[in-house]
Design an enzyme around this catalytic site. Structure first.
Site, PDB file in Angstrom:
ATOM      1  N   GLY A   1       0.802  -1.214   0.000  1.00 12.11           N
ATOM      2  CA  GLY A   1       0.000   0.000   0.000  1.00 12.11           C
ATOM      3  C   GLY A   1       0.832   1.259   0.000  1.00 12.11           C
TER       4      GLY A   1
ATOM      5  N   VAL B   1      -3.551  -7.780  -1.564  1.00 10.62           N
ATOM      6  CA  VAL B   1      -2.862  -8.529  -0.512  1.00 10.62           C
ATOM      7  C   VAL B   1      -3.821  -9.247   0.440  1.00 10.62           C
ATOM      8  CG1 VAL B   1      -0.720  -7.222  -0.608  1.00 10.62           C
ATOM      9  CG2 VAL B   1      -2.581  -6.418   0.864  1.00 10.62           C
TER      10      VAL B   1
ATOM     11  N   ASN C   1       1.919  -2.148   5.418  1.00 14.15           N
ATOM     12  CA  ASN C   1       1.218  -0.879   5.574  1.00 14.15           C
ATOM     13  C   ASN C   1      -0.220  -0.929   5.059  1.00 14.15           C
ATOM     14  OD1 ASN C   1       1.080   2.204   5.768  1.00 14.15           O
ATOM     15  ND2 ASN C   1       0.699   1.845   3.587  1.00 14.15           N
TER      16      ASN C   1
ATOM     17  N   SER D   1      -2.889   0.784  15.014  1.00  7.98           N
ATOM     18  CA  SER D   1      -3.538   2.100  15.048  1.00  7.98           C
ATOM     19  C   SER D   1      -3.876   2.445  16.485  1.00  7.98           C
ATOM     20  CB  SER D   1      -4.827   2.066  14.220  1.00  7.98           C
ATOM     21  OG  SER D   1      -5.629   3.211  14.457  1.00  7.98           O
TER      22      SER D   1
ATOM     23  N   TYR E   1     -12.929  -2.283  12.740  1.00  7.61           N
ATOM     24  CA  TYR E   1     -11.598  -1.836  12.305  1.00  7.61           C
ATOM     25  C   TYR E   1     -10.653  -1.802  13.499  1.00  7.61           C
ATOM     26  CZ  TYR E   1      -7.931   1.513  11.050  1.00  7.61           C
ATOM     27  OH  TYR E   1      -6.722   2.128  10.854  1.00  7.61           O
TER      28      TYR E   1
ATOM     29  N   ALA F   1     -10.837  -3.456  16.265  1.00  3.79           N
ATOM     30  CA  ALA F   1     -10.549  -4.828  16.692  1.00  3.79           C
ATOM     31  C   ALA F   1      -9.535  -5.493  15.769  1.00  3.79           C
ATOM     32  CB  ALA F   1     -11.844  -5.642  16.720  1.00  3.79           C
TER      33      ALA F   1
ATOM     34  N   LYS G   1      -7.153  -4.010  14.125  1.00  2.00           N
ATOM     35  CA  LYS G   1      -5.838  -3.435  14.386  1.00  2.00           C
ATOM     36  C   LYS G   1      -5.282  -3.924  15.729  1.00  2.00           C
ATOM     37  CE  LYS G   1      -4.966  -0.989  10.725  1.00  2.00           C
ATOM     38  NZ  LYS G   1      -3.803  -1.333   9.868  1.00  2.00           N
TER      39      LYS G   1
ATOM     40  N   ILE H   1      -3.024  11.092  11.691  1.00  9.76           N
ATOM     41  CA  ILE H   1      -2.030  11.439  10.677  1.00  9.76           C
ATOM     42  C   ILE H   1      -2.737  12.125   9.513  1.00  9.76           C
ATOM     43  CG2 ILE H   1      -0.187  10.600   9.183  1.00  9.76           C
ATOM     44  CD1 ILE H   1       0.283  10.117  12.195  1.00  9.76           C
TER      45      ILE H   1
END
Length: 255
Positions: free
Chosen positions: A14, A66, A93, A146, A160, A162, A164, A193
């Protein structure tokens, strides 16, 4: 010891834009030969490769989904063939929130998509590069978690978050498993970010301002902030560090 990566082959998933691009560019600037991968936006990928080459670095572009084991095989084999050796540095990434949605509305299809792009991709990318690293007796893997893994994320992001958290936990287990082979596995956990498609898509301007006001350093992070942490972890400077998480959040979350 230093951050020079001359002779090393790196793959950053990515990496056509945003954080991934910044990582690929910094690794190349420090001497690594970098495989740049993308899913959908070939033009952005070509731009990343051109920026690296214009700065005197080495990079090649590869397309892959991926979340699919067969495409992971093709991606890694392509990088190895292009640079004439096995991968020394893997940065997982690639990842995505996919969609903000309440648990009451969550579907099985969306659940699978979120887990696949964040966790499955990480697991099977690691699996594919490990034989080459073990044969060399050395390797560096950096997986992307994250701040959401620790605070549950924003509205509609619990799955999301969970996924990470699972990336971080998996990375610690893998670090123990491969430490005896000279391979380190570490985690980078970005906070807010800016300059990324993630927040352009999922975060309103009011939410951005409110979040930045709550950050002790009083600014949003940049892709380059994350890239610097990755460079440290894949360099000789972090040779005695494994299974650890670097929090890149300006003091937003402290452990």
């Amino acid at each position: 010891m230093n951050t020079q990566l001359h002779g090393k082959i790196a793959l950053v998933t990515g990496s056509n834009a945003g954080i991934g691009r910044a990582i690929a560019m910094l690794l190349a600037a420090n001497g690594a030969k970098v495989g740049v991968s993308y899913l959908n936006n070939k033009e952005q990928g070509e731009e990343t490769v051109n920026l690296i080459r214009q700065a005197g670095g080495q990079a090649e572009l590869f397309q892959a989904d991926v979340t699919a084991a067969a495409q992971i095989e093709g991606l890694v084999s392509g990088v190895e063939s292009a640079f004439g050796g096995t991968i020394d540095i893997l940065v997982n990434n690639a990842g995505h929130l996919v969609q903000r949605i309440s648990n009451a509305e969550m579907t099985e299809e969306l659940y699978d998509k979120i887990l696949n792009v964040n966790l499955k991709s990480t697991v099977f990318m690691c699996k594919r590069v490990l034989p080459g690293m073990k044969a060399k007796g050395t390797g560096r893997i950096v997986n992307m978690s994250s701040i959401a893994a620790y605070n549950g994320g924003g509205p509609g992001a619990s799955i999301y978050a969970a996924s990470k958290a699972a990336v971080a936990s998996y990375s610690k287990g893998l670090a123990k498993e491969v430490a005896g082979d000279g391979i380190t596995v570490n985690i980078v956990s970005p906070g807010f970010i800016g300059q990324t498609a993630f927040h352009s898509t999922f975060t309103s301007e009011d939410a951005r301002k409110s979040t930045v006001n709550g950050i002790p350093l009083k600014r949003e992070g940049t892709p380059e902030d994350v890239a610097g942490a990755v460079l440290y972890l894949v360099s000789d400077l972090a040779s005695y560090l494994t299974g650890e998480t670097l929090e890149i959040n300006g003091g937003m979350f402290m452990r």
